[in-house]
Design an enzyme around this catalytic site. Structure first.
Site: not given
Ligand code: NAD
Length: 368
Positions: A133, A217
């Site tokens: 990510k 996140y």
């Protein structure tokens, strides 16, 4: 090793038995001969410090190839993981991985703006992909990655490790079961004071500031905790420290999201300050609350709360790093062997990238 006739017939019987079992079961029972073979692309902190040790501890995987711009570093890692010298590649001869039958998948742990190129090249070489990510630095790149993997009939998984973590899964399960009633609001934050000289401060390599790196996140957590996609977004970005670190990317991002059910989430991310060493989230329900702090570190996640039935939650994550990475490596292997889509496929990365692009636009910054 020299095999006697007896060893040989025993081995043949085991292999035949392993073939009759689904691959995961065969591995679990110690009968499978062939492991899932990983090529590691980019030998930096996350790959050498976490993912590679995770593969070593996994039931399914082994490291069989390395891709690096630094031959000496790669040779050291190769010696540690028993990777043969011809299976060390550079970024220039990367496409030759196509000829290497000892690579099932690649793990891409490069600066963000390189994820798309190496995912697409890996797909063209017929290899499955686990990409770190954030998936990419633009919505268009995410779509191109999904298309390349679809066309090549390879799996694409984005490394959202928290979605495989039992403590996060427990939080999701409690919310879905109504343990805190109707969720009303969520708060989440993640940040750290960044050092000068990091590629993360280079817009071309990073795509943006803390939102792309750690704010993601909080965004991803709000999406999996609610199970909804954000509607209306309000956002701001700022830079307080004009000390040269933030000449190209912003220092802080703050945003709110309104979900279709009416749940409101408020998130913040920073490269200028600390959010408690591993970020947090707190979910407020009509009959209770739950929270995690730290929520996003590699180990030590801590779930607390007060549930509708009066129960008090206070749970420390029992696993140690690299457990999150072991689970990711095992998941992609299982998806390939049993031919199902990864839980965090390319579409999951695309959705976050679309939201991050909107956050930047609303904050008055150039979108992704
Ligand atoms: P890092 O700087 O430690 O490693 C980056 C690697 O890329 C190095 O091996 C470096 O040599 C290589 N590289 C190739 N071309 C480069 C270039 N032009 N500039 C800089 N490096 C170049 O970074 P990292 O912290 O390991 O992050 C790598 C990726 O992993 C990022 O996308 C990051 O977001 C992601 N990440 C994920 C987690 C997680 O928990 N899932 C944690 C940290 C990082």
């Amino acid at each position: 090793m020299k095999l006697t006739r007896r060893d040989f017939s025993r081995l043949s019987a085991m292999t035949a038995l392993a073939g009759a079992l689904p691959k995961m079961e065969a591995l679990e029972s110690g009968l499978a001969a062939q492991k899932f073979c990983w090529g590691i692309v980019g030998l930096g902190r996350i790959s050498m410090g976490h993912f590679m040790p995770g593969v070593e501890l996994s039931k399914t995987g082994k490291i069989t190839a390395l891709v690096s711009g630094h031959r000496e570093k790669a040779e050291k890692q190769a010696a540690q993981y028993n990777v043969p010298s011809p299976s060390i590649y550079s970024y220039e001869n990367f496409d030759e991985i196509r000829q290497n039958q000892e690579i099932d998948a690649v793990y891409i742990a490069l600066p963000n703006s390189m994820h798309a190129e190496y995912t697409i090249r890996a797909a063209k070489a017929g290899k499955h992909v686990l990409c770190e990510k954030p998936m990419a630095t633009s919505v268009a790149e995410c779509k191109a990655m999904i298309e390349a993997c679809r066309k090549a009939k390879v799996k694409l998984m984005i490394a959202y490790r928290c979605q495989y973590n039992p403590v996060h899964l427990k939080a999701i399960e409690l919310i879905r079961s109504g343990a805190i009633g109707q969720v009303q609001t969520i708060e989440s934050g993640f940040g750290f004071p960044i050092q000068a000289g990091e590629w993360r401060l280079n817009k071309k390599l990073a795509g943006g500031g803390p939102l792309m790196d750690v704010g993601i996140y909080s965004l991803n957590a709000c999406r999996y905790l609610t199970g909804e996609e954000p509607g209306e977004i309000k956002a701001n970005a700022s830079t307080i420290d004009h000390d040269g670190r933030f000449d190209e990317v912003e220092e802080n991002d703050g945003w709110t999201m309104k979900f279709p059910s009416g749940i409101l989430a408020s998130c913040a991310t920073t490269y200028g300050g600390d959010t408690g060493g591993g970020g947090f989230f707190r979910v407020h329900g009509s009959k209770g609350w739950l929270g995690m702090e730290p929520a996003f570190p590699y180990q030590g996640k801590h779930l607390t709360g007060h549930l509708a039935d009066g129960q008090k939650l206070d749970e420390m994550e029992p696993d140690k790093d690299p457990a999150d990475f072991v689970r990711q490596a095992d998941h992609l292997a299982e998806c390939v062997w049993e031919n199902h889509e990864p839980k965090t496929a390319g579409e999951e990365g695309l959705r976050d990238t679309e939201v991050m692009s909107r956050i930047y636009q609303v904050a008055g910054m150039k979108g992704l």
